[in-house]
Every structure is written in C-alpha cells, then in structure tokens.
Write an enzyme that holds these catalytic residues in place. Sequence first.
Site, short mmCIF file in Angstrom:
data_model
loop_
_atom_site.label_atom_id
_atom_site.label_comp_id
_atom_site.label_asym_id
_atom_site.label_seq_id
_atom_site.Cartn_x
_atom_site.Cartn_y
_atom_site.Cartn_z
N CYS A 56 1.01 -2.98 2.68
CA CYS A 56 1.85 -3.31 3.83
C CYS A 56 2.24 -4.78 3.84
O CYS A 56 3.37 -5.11 4.20
CB CYS A 56 1.15 -2.91 5.12
SG CYS A 56 0.99 -1.11 5.30
N HIS A 71 1.67 4.35 6.42
CA HIS A 71 1.01 3.42 7.32
C HIS A 71 1.98 3.02 8.42
O HIS A 71 3.20 2.99 8.21
CB HIS A 71 0.56 2.17 6.57
CG HIS A 71 -0.57 2.40 5.63
ND1 HIS A 71 -1.34 1.39 5.13
CD2 HIS A 71 -1.08 3.55 5.09
CE1 HIS A 71 -2.26 1.88 4.32
NE2 HIS A 71 -2.12 3.19 4.28
N GLU A 73 2.82 0.22 9.68
CA GLU A 73 3.70 -0.91 9.35
C GLU A 73 4.90 -0.46 8.53
O GLU A 73 6.04 -0.82 8.81
CB GLU A 73 2.95 -1.99 8.56
CG GLU A 73 1.76 -2.57 9.26
CD GLU A 73 0.45 -1.89 8.88
OE1 GLU A 73 0.38 -0.64 8.93
OE2 GLU A 73 -0.50 -2.61 8.53
N CYS A 97 -2.88 -4.03 5.18
CA CYS A 97 -3.46 -3.89 3.84
C CYS A 97 -2.53 -4.58 2.84
O CYS A 97 -1.42 -4.99 3.18
CB CYS A 97 -3.63 -2.41 3.51
SG CYS A 97 -2.07 -1.54 3.18
#
Length: 142
Positions: free
Chosen positions: A79, A46, A48, A76
């Site tokens: 993260c 991801h 992040e 999410c």
Amino acid sequence: MEDALEAAVVAASMGEVPVGAVVVHAGKIIAAAGNRVERDRDPSAHAELLAIRAAAQVLGSKWLKDCDLYVTLEPCPMCAGAISLARLRRLYYGAADPKSGGVDHGPRVFSQPTCHHAPEVIAGVEERRCGEVLKRFFAERR
C-alpha cells in the site's frame, strides 16, 4: 479519521481485518473503503488500494497530488508503494504496525532512494481508537 474508523468497523462486521481508508480532495471525501480481502478473495484488496482506485476514477487521473489519505493502520509495503505511485499529498494513519507496516516500520518505503514520491506522513491520528478496533477484532477470534 472518523470515516475511516467507520469503514474499518463495517469491514470487521463482514469478517475482514478492520482497516478503513478515505481519500479527501478539496476538503471532501471522494472515496472510502474497508478491507475486502476475504470477500473478494483478493490479497490486494486492502482498504488503501480500494480507496486510491476509487479516488482515481472520481478524479479521472492516476495521480492524486491534491489528495490526502486517512487510514486506520500504518500501510503495508504494498500500500505504501501505491500511495507513492498515486503521488498522494499526505498520509494520515492511526495505529502503528510494527509487524507488517511499510512506512515507519519494516522497509520504510518512503525513505528508500528508489521511492519516486514521499507524501507528508502524520502518524498516530486517533491511534488508541484505531488500535482498539483491531485488538477487539482479533480478541474475538481467539
């Protein structure tokens, strides 16, 4: 947020869900990333996490206490956990994610008693623009 949006658009051009993130330290961007889940065949790639990893390398520290994270979509739970563990000072995010978010929706990671560090959260930064990038991406795939 402008640079995070740019990273999201680049991610979309590569077939990734268009999420972008940047880490800022002392007023300068030290790391930027877009989602790379498909390219890397890695469910943890991801934006992040990639930006946090890069920032930690730049600073030579696992803690990013004096850093802020800008991300185009509410993080999410995975993260959000990484944001807490990295001890980021602030989180700025654009579009809310009622289905998969982990900050203001879902498990609300930073509100849990087991959360070691909760950053200051500023939600809705460029929310309309961030949401439009996502809507356009998914509309093109339907």
